[in-house]
Design a protein around this motif. Structure first.
Motif, PDB file in Angstrom:
ATOM      1  N   ILE A   1       0.817  -1.210   0.000  1.00 11.19           N
ATOM      2  CA  ILE A   1       0.000   0.000   0.000  1.00 11.19           C
ATOM      3  C   ILE A   1       0.851   1.260   0.000  1.00 11.19           C
ATOM      4  O   ILE A   1       0.495   2.282  -0.588  1.00 11.19           O
ATOM      5  CB  ILE A   1      -0.991  -0.003   1.190  1.00 11.19           C
ATOM      6  N   VAL A   2       2.022   1.229   0.665  1.00 11.62           N
ATOM      7  CA  VAL A   2       2.902   2.401   0.668  1.00 11.62           C
ATOM      8  C   VAL A   2       3.532   2.613  -0.703  1.00 11.62           C
ATOM      9  O   VAL A   2       4.076   3.690  -0.986  1.00 11.62           O
ATOM     10  CB  VAL A   2       3.992   2.278   1.748  1.00 11.62           C
ATOM     11  N   ARG A   3       3.452   1.615  -1.566  1.00 10.67           N
ATOM     12  CA  ARG A   3       3.949   1.730  -2.937  1.00 10.67           C
ATOM     13  C   ARG A   3       2.825   1.959  -3.943  1.00 10.67           C
ATOM     14  O   ARG A   3       3.030   1.881  -5.155  1.00 10.67           O
ATOM     15  CB  ARG A   3       4.743   0.462  -3.297  1.00 10.67           C
ATOM     16  N   GLY A   4       1.636   2.184  -3.426  1.00 12.06           N
ATOM     17  CA  GLY A   4       0.514   2.462  -4.313  1.00 12.06           C
ATOM     18  C   GLY A   4      -0.093   1.231  -4.941  1.00 12.06           C
ATOM     19  O   GLY A   4      -0.782   1.327  -5.960  1.00 12.06           O
ATOM     20  N   ILE A   5       0.119   0.083  -4.348  1.00 18.05           N
ATOM     21  CA  ILE A   5      -0.403  -1.175  -4.883  1.00 18.05           C
ATOM     22  C   ILE A   5      -1.545  -1.638  -3.982  1.00 18.05           C
ATOM     23  O   ILE A   5      -1.342  -1.864  -2.779  1.00 18.05           O
ATOM     24  CB  ILE A   5       0.684  -2.263  -4.954  1.00 18.05           C
ATOM     25  N   ASP A   6      -2.732  -1.774  -4.547  1.00 14.73           N
ATOM     26  CA  ASP A   6      -3.903  -2.208  -3.769  1.00 14.73           C
ATOM     27  C   ASP A   6      -4.731  -3.148  -4.639  1.00 14.73           C
ATOM     28  O   ASP A   6      -5.245  -2.749  -5.691  1.00 14.73           O
ATOM     29  CB  ASP A   6      -4.736  -1.001  -3.334  1.00 14.73           C
ATOM     30  N   ASP A   7      -4.847  -4.390  -4.207  1.00 13.62           N
ATOM     31  CA  ASP A   7      -5.565  -5.397  -4.988  1.00 13.62           C
ATOM     32  C   ASP A   7      -7.054  -5.465  -4.659  1.00 13.62           C
ATOM     33  O   ASP A   7      -7.783  -6.267  -5.251  1.00 13.62           O
ATOM     34  CB  ASP A   7      -4.948  -6.783  -4.752  1.00 13.62           C
ATOM     35  N   GLU A   8      -7.525  -4.650  -3.709  1.00 15.05           N
ATOM     36  CA  GLU A   8      -8.938  -4.701  -3.356  1.00 15.05           C
ATOM     37  C   GLU A   8      -9.800  -4.141  -4.488  1.00 15.05           C
ATOM     38  O   GLU A   8      -9.415  -3.158  -5.134  1.00 15.05           O
ATOM     39  CB  GLU A   8      -9.195  -3.902  -2.073  1.00 15.05           C
ATOM     40  N   PRO A   9     -10.948  -4.764  -4.758  1.00 13.55           N
ATOM     41  CA  PRO A   9     -11.812  -4.280  -5.853  1.00 13.55           C
ATOM     42  C   PRO A   9     -12.373  -2.899  -5.539  1.00 13.55           C
ATOM     43  O   PRO A   9     -12.609  -2.551  -4.379  1.00 13.55           O
ATOM     44  CB  PRO A   9     -12.924  -5.339  -5.924  1.00 13.55           C
TER      45      PRO A   9
END
Length: 227
Positions: free
Chosen positions: A20-28
């Motif tokens: 998340i601190v890298r801007g990666i979020d797999d949540e729909p």
């Protein structure tokens, strides 16, 4: 910081924090629901000048009108209720409501002038708003118009061709006087509905008798106030 180092601090959520601190979020992505109310509010120095309050009301109406136009264009939604909230210098907060003014056409919301006029009528009728330090206009009770091209449920109640022919062949009977009077009264009330106050969140006096709304208390007009 490595994911292993995060694991020693946050435990099983280390992978989520690492991403998340890298801007990666797999949540729909969850679609945003339709809003239930739209409001515009202003706070200002205490005043009892109806001309100054009319100018503030015009600003509120302009902002609210633009947002209602956006709702109509994007979602085909219209509000049924206009709410005026106010706060006096004695820190008294109240709200009153009326039927939303009718839109200018089928593709937009009510005009800012109609919203401001309705707001000023309500403001002049309340006894404890002055000196006023805050005003807010809110649109609520949204409803969606029927989908274009959809068949109306009233088609099930339409008379058959034979029944319609029989009705037109007979002589039309005049409506009873009481029915005509009721229709005329209904038409008269609907003309005043956009600016007729229907209630307040806190009682501010004796209940008004039902019937045609009284004429607004003389004061600065909305057109003069917005100049």
């Amino acid at each position: 910081v490595s994911q292993e180092a995060l694991g020693r601090v946050v435990g099983e959520r280390a992978r989520w924090v690492f991403n998340i601190v890298r801007g990666i979020d797999d949540e729909p992505i969850k679609p945003k629901g339709l809003i239930k109310t739209i409001n515009s509010c202003k706070t200002f120095n205490a005043t009892s000048d109806m001309g100054a309050l009319g100018r503030w009301m015009a600003i509120l109406a302009e902002e609210l009108g633009e947002r209602l136009d956006e709702q109509m264009a994007e979602y085909h939604r219209r509000p049924k209720t206009l709410v005026l909230a106010y706060r006096s210098s004695a820190n008294v907060e109240r709200s009153v409501r009326c039927v939303m003014p009718q839109p200018r056409d089928g593709r937009s919301g009510p005009s800012p002038q109609a919203l401001a006029a309705a707001g000023m009528v309500m403001l002049r009728r309340v006894p404890d708003a002055l000196p006023c330090v805050r005003l807010a206009l809110t649109a609520s009770d949204f409803h969606e118009p029927p989908v274009e091209g959809a068949a109306a449920i009233t088609r099930f109640f339409a008379p058959s061709a034979a029944a319609a022919a029989a009705a037109t062949s007979g002589a039309a009977k005049p409506a009873p006087a009481s029915t005509q009077l009721g229709d005329d009264a209904a038409v008269g009330m609907s003309a005043e509905a956009p600016v007729a106050c229907t209630g307040a969140t806190a009682a501010s006096g004796a209940a008004r008798p039902r019937g045609r709304s009284p004429s607004p208390v003389p004061g600065n007009s909305t057109a003069d106030a917005s100049a």
